[in-house]
Design an enzyme around this catalytic site. Structure first.
Site, short mmCIF file in Angstrom:
data_model
loop_
_atom_site.label_atom_id
_atom_site.label_comp_id
_atom_site.label_asym_id
_atom_site.label_seq_id
_atom_site.Cartn_x
_atom_site.Cartn_y
_atom_site.Cartn_z
N VAL A 156 -2.41 -8.34 -1.62
CA VAL A 156 -1.85 -9.03 -0.44
C VAL A 156 -2.75 -10.15 0.10
CG1 VAL A 156 -0.40 -7.10 0.30
CG2 VAL A 156 -2.75 -7.30 1.19
N ALA B 99 -11.50 -5.58 14.40
CA ALA B 99 -10.96 -6.89 14.77
C ALA B 99 -9.63 -7.14 14.06
CB ALA B 99 -11.96 -7.99 14.42
N GLY C 62 0.83 -1.20 0.00
CA GLY C 62 0.00 0.00 0.00
C GLY C 62 0.87 1.25 0.00
N GLY C 63 2.02 1.14 -0.65
CA GLY C 63 2.97 2.27 -0.67
C GLY C 63 2.73 3.25 -1.80
N TYR D 255 -13.32 -4.47 10.72
CA TYR D 255 -12.11 -3.63 10.58
C TYR D 255 -11.37 -3.55 11.92
CZ TYR D 255 -9.31 0.55 9.45
OH TYR D 255 -8.28 1.43 9.25
N LYS E 207 -7.52 -4.87 13.04
CA LYS E 207 -6.48 -3.96 13.52
C LYS E 207 -6.05 -4.33 14.94
CE LYS E 207 -6.40 -1.53 9.72
NZ LYS E 207 -5.25 -1.69 8.80
N SER F 91 -4.71 0.86 13.53
CA SER F 91 -5.66 1.97 13.59
C SER F 91 -6.00 2.19 15.06
CB SER F 91 -6.94 1.59 12.83
OG SER F 91 -8.01 2.42 13.19
#
Ligand code: NDP
Length: 260
Positions: free
Chosen positions: A68, A167, A17-18, A165, A169, A152
């Site tokens: 990924v 869970a 995600g760069g 989401y 993180k 997050s």
């Protein structure tokens, strides 16, 4: 002369995600500090634009299209990164997707699986490849590695209508603490970064909601949204030898939001 440990010349940093947002901010920081960089994303055009931007620093930068959540895809892309760069010193598992704001009792299995697939299983595939490589290198007498996940604040405060989401993180934080312990003997440190409210593609819709802006902006002590560049310095610090004795950290980069 700048503080020498922050000179990352000779280091290779892989950032999933760069090609935008927080990941590009990290890539920008380490490239400016002299590191070679490999970025992954699913969008070819975003990869190309990020590559062009990163090339200004004169280090070797490459980009690969890699989803990924695809086990074989990660395996192939990691092998390509090694073939292109010879080594991977730091692996930032930053790729992630948000949910659709569905009420928990209406959440479908498909929606749950999609988020878990990218945000958690995707990180597992990515770190597994990096950990294998770092362990092998340590056994060859070249011990050094950094495993870094972007979680997050949802990891510690949860996220209503985003339980899937949150869970993923929260899972990252505990997974990374375990990695820090298991791989320390190979010269590897591991950290989780917990961003607050950052202006990126992911938050575009949220930030265009005036009610959200009105309610949330006044709860951020530094009185602005975060941006990708706010993640450049932490990436350089983590990649440097200055942080060799610092591991298993959860870094809150949120303008003081969580404390307030
Ligand atoms: P962006 O949408 O800008 O970045 C997400 C990145 O992940 C993109 O580069 C995207 O590339 C990549 N990506 C998405 N899905 C995949 C996939 N399946 N395989 C590979 N790459 C993928 O948003 P952010 O920069 O904000 O997000 C980065 C991370 O930060 C995420 O993990 C997110 O959960 C986290 N985060 C963000 C916050 C914020 O306020 N913005 C707050 C807290 C955490 P492509 O489009 O090419 O697939």
């Amino acid at each position: 002369m700048p503080y020498q440990p922050f000179d990352l010349s000779g280091r290779v940093v892989l950032i999933t995600g760069g090609n935008g947002g927080i990941g590009l901010g990290m890539a920008d920081g380490v490239a400016q500090a002299g590191a070679d960089v490999c970025i992954w994303g699913t969008n070819r055009d975003k990869n190309a634009a990020a590559l062009e931007h990163l090339q200004q620093y004169g280090t070797r930068v490459t980009a690969q299209v890699c989803d990924v959540s695809d086990e074989q895809g990660v395996h192939t892309a990691f092998a390509q990164a090694l073939s292109d760069h010879g080594r991977v010193d730091g692996c930032f598992a930053n790729a992630g997707i948000g949910g659709r704001g569905t009420a928990f009792d209406e959440m479908t299995r498909e929606e749950w699986d999609t988020i878990i697939g990218v945000n958690q299983t995707g990180v597992f595939y990515t770190f597994r490849a990096a950990a294998r490589h770092m362990k092998e290198r340590a056994r060859d007498g070249d011990a050094f590695g950094r495993l870094v996940g972007t979680a997050s604040l949802a990891a510690i405060s949860g996220q209503a209508r985003g339980e899937h989401y949150a869970a993923t993180k929260g899972g990252l934080v505990s997974m990374i603490k375990a990695l820090a312990v298991e791989y320390a003997r190979y010269g590897v440190t591991a950290h989780t970064i917990l961003p607050g409210w950052i202006e990126t593609d992911m938050t575009e819709t949220t930030f265009s909601n005036p009610k959200f802006v009105e309610n949330v902006s006044k709860r951020i002590p530094v009185r602005r949204w975060g941006v990708g560049d706010d993640f450049a310095g932490i990436a350089v610090y983590i990649m440097s030898t200055a942080s060799s004795y610092h591991s298993a950290e959860t870094f809150l980069i949120d303008g003081g939001y969580y404390a307030f």
